[in-house]
Every structure is written in C-alpha cells, then in structure tokens.
Design a protein around this motif. Structure first.
Motif, short mmCIF file in Angstrom:
data_model
loop_
_atom_site.label_atom_id
_atom_site.label_comp_id
_atom_site.label_asym_id
_atom_site.label_seq_id
_atom_site.Cartn_x
_atom_site.Cartn_y
_atom_site.Cartn_z
N CYS A 106 -29.50 -112.60 -27.30
CA CYS A 106 -28.89 -112.10 -28.55
C CYS A 106 -28.64 -110.61 -28.41
O CYS A 106 -29.33 -109.92 -27.67
N ARG A 108 -27.87 -107.02 -30.80
CA ARG A 108 -27.83 -106.40 -32.14
C ARG A 108 -26.42 -105.86 -32.38
O ARG A 108 -25.79 -105.32 -31.47
N GLU A 153 -23.75 -119.85 -36.58
CA GLU A 153 -24.54 -119.60 -37.80
C GLU A 153 -25.67 -120.61 -37.92
O GLU A 153 -26.79 -120.27 -38.31
N LYS A 156 -28.34 -119.70 -35.42
CA LYS A 156 -29.12 -118.54 -35.90
C LYS A 156 -30.12 -118.95 -36.96
O LYS A 156 -31.28 -118.51 -36.95
N ASP A 157 -29.70 -119.82 -37.86
CA ASP A 157 -30.60 -120.32 -38.92
C ASP A 157 -31.78 -121.07 -38.29
O ASP A 157 -32.94 -120.85 -38.64
N GLY A 160 -34.05 -118.65 -36.50
CA GLY A 160 -34.53 -117.50 -37.27
C GLY A 160 -34.02 -116.17 -36.75
O GLY A 160 -34.68 -115.14 -36.88
N ILE A 161 -32.83 -116.19 -36.16
CA ILE A 161 -32.25 -114.95 -35.61
C ILE A 161 -31.73 -114.09 -36.76
O ILE A 161 -30.98 -114.58 -37.61
N PRO A 162 -32.14 -112.82 -36.84
CA PRO A 162 -31.73 -111.97 -37.97
C PRO A 162 -30.21 -111.81 -38.07
O PRO A 162 -29.51 -111.92 -37.06
N ASP A 163 -29.75 -111.51 -39.30
CA ASP A 163 -28.32 -111.37 -39.57
C ASP A 163 -27.65 -110.33 -38.68
O ASP A 163 -26.48 -110.47 -38.34
N ASN A 164 -28.38 -109.26 -38.36
CA ASN A 164 -27.74 -108.17 -37.61
C ASN A 164 -27.72 -108.40 -36.10
O ASN A 164 -27.45 -107.49 -35.33
N TYR A 165 -28.03 -109.62 -35.69
CA TYR A 165 -27.90 -109.98 -34.28
C TYR A 165 -26.88 -111.10 -34.15
O TYR A 165 -26.72 -111.91 -35.07
#
Ligand SMILES: Cc1cc2nc3c(=O)[nH]c(=O)nc-3n(C[C@H](O)[C@H](O)[C@H](O)COP(=O)(O)O)c2cc1C
Length: 199
Positions: A106, A108, A153, A156-157, A160-165
C-alpha cells in the motif's frame, strides 16, 4: 552478496503462478519484507505499508474478487489470446487462495493527492520489485497482480486499510510447485529498447 549471485537472482526473477500451499516460515517472510524496505522513495518518505495476508478466510474472499475480474473483464477482452502467460494467469485465478501468503503493498496518498499516478507509483513499485527479488533469493515464487484493483474499496474495507492509503497491487508468494521454474523470462533485446544519448 557477490555480484554473480545478484545477477543470478535478477535473471531468475519471473512470474511464478503455480505455487505450493506450504507455509513460508516467518523468518523468510521477514527477510523478504525487510528487503522491500531498502527501496528508494521520494524524499525517503517511505510512504508504504504491507498487509501480509495469511488467513484462509481473508485469502478466500480476495480470491473471489480476483476471479470476478477475470470472469467479467479479462477473459472477455477482444485482444485476449491463448498463450502460456494467459494459461498461467488462469491457473492463478483458480488457485489464488492457495498461495500461503498474499502481500498487499500500500502507498500513502495517491488518489486525489497533488502527485500524479506515475510519481506515486515510483515510491512503491521499487519496493515491490525488491520484495520479489528477495523472494527469488530465498526460493520463493511470486507474481505482481493487479486484478484486485477493480475491487480496491472492498479490499481496503476487508483489510482495514486506512482511507489515506491505496493498494498498489497484490503479490501472492509461495514455493514453486515445479510447473514453472525460475529464469528463462523472454524479453525484448537491448538494442530494441535502449537509445544511447537520444531516441
Ligand atoms: C503492472 C502489472 C500488472 C500485472 N497484473 C497481473 C495480474 O493481474 N495477473 C497475473 O497473473 N499477472 C499479472 N502481471 C504479471 C505479468 O503478466 C508478468 O510480469 C509478465 O507476463 C512477465 O512475466 P515473466 O517475468 O514470467 O516473463 C502483472 C505485471 C505487471 C507489471
């Protein structure tokens, strides 16, 4: 490492999609991941993170999405030809979850940030290549894949990958099953792609 070993490793690196499900020991994984961190990044910002998926349930869900892209998009492409690469890619589609490890590199920033796609990618793909070369050095096969980008998306969900990555790709890792072996990749010749001083 001697020069000869380095070039042996570079020349051995290629996509390995027929993988054994045997686990990769933790110290081997740590060595592979540590090699990724030696890569360059813009301003040495090291804007990366690596989700190392080993959970069978999580791999199974990723495999469903991976196959969905194959079924709905890739296999329907008008320019798709039967080839060794295509057959190998199709094998992985049906065995994605069996890879003992799937690494999701991932980065940032990226989407919507001030940096363009190429510049963003330049701070993660060298790390991915380091990871794959280190894997070869330890006898572990890998392939860079992007079929999951279509489901980013949801991926990522799930992880648990943060939104800014954003995710850069997915790299299944495993010991080669023997159908594909290291080395022998086919590449265009040097004089076709290198332009000395100007194009
Ligand atoms: C940007 C990129 C995306 C790729 N996506 C996929 C993929 O989704 N699935 C797959 O099986 N291989 C994928 N590959 C692997 C390529 O097919 C592979 O690197 C290429 O065929 C060369 O293979 P070789 O090193 O064995 O010669 C991708 C490679 C790159 C660089």
């Amino acid at each position: 490492m001697s020069e000869i070993l380095l070039f042996d490793t570079i020349n051995a690196q290629r996509a390995i999609r027929f993988l054994k499900s045997d686990p990769i020991p933790g110290d081997v994984l740590n060595q592979i991941l540590s090699a990724a961190l030696r890569a360059p990044s813009g301003g040495n910002s090291q804007p990366w993170a690596f989700v190392v998926v080993r959970s069978p349930e999580t791999k199974q869900q990723l495999a469903v999405w991976y196959k969905e892209f194959w079924d709905n998009v890739y296999s329907k492409r008008a320019d798709r030809r039967d080839s060794p690469v295509s057959r190998s890619a199709e094998h992985l589609v049906h065995h994605f979850a069996e890879a003992p490890v799937i690494v999701i590199p991932c980065i940032r920033g990226g989407k919507g940030s001030e940096r363009d796609v190429m510049t963003t990618g330049a701070s993660i793909y060298p790390a991915v290549q380091n990871l794959m070369l280190a894997a070869v050095g330890l006898g572990v096969g890998s392939v860079i894949t992007t079929f999951l980008q279509n489901h980013e998306e949801k991926v990522k969900d799930l992880l648990g990958i943060p939104d800014n990555y954003q995710t850069a790709c997915a790299v299944p890792l495993g010991y080669p099953s023997g159908v594909e072996t290291f080395g022998g990749s086919k590449r265009r010749p040097l004089d076709e792609v290198v332009h000395w001083d100007c194009w």
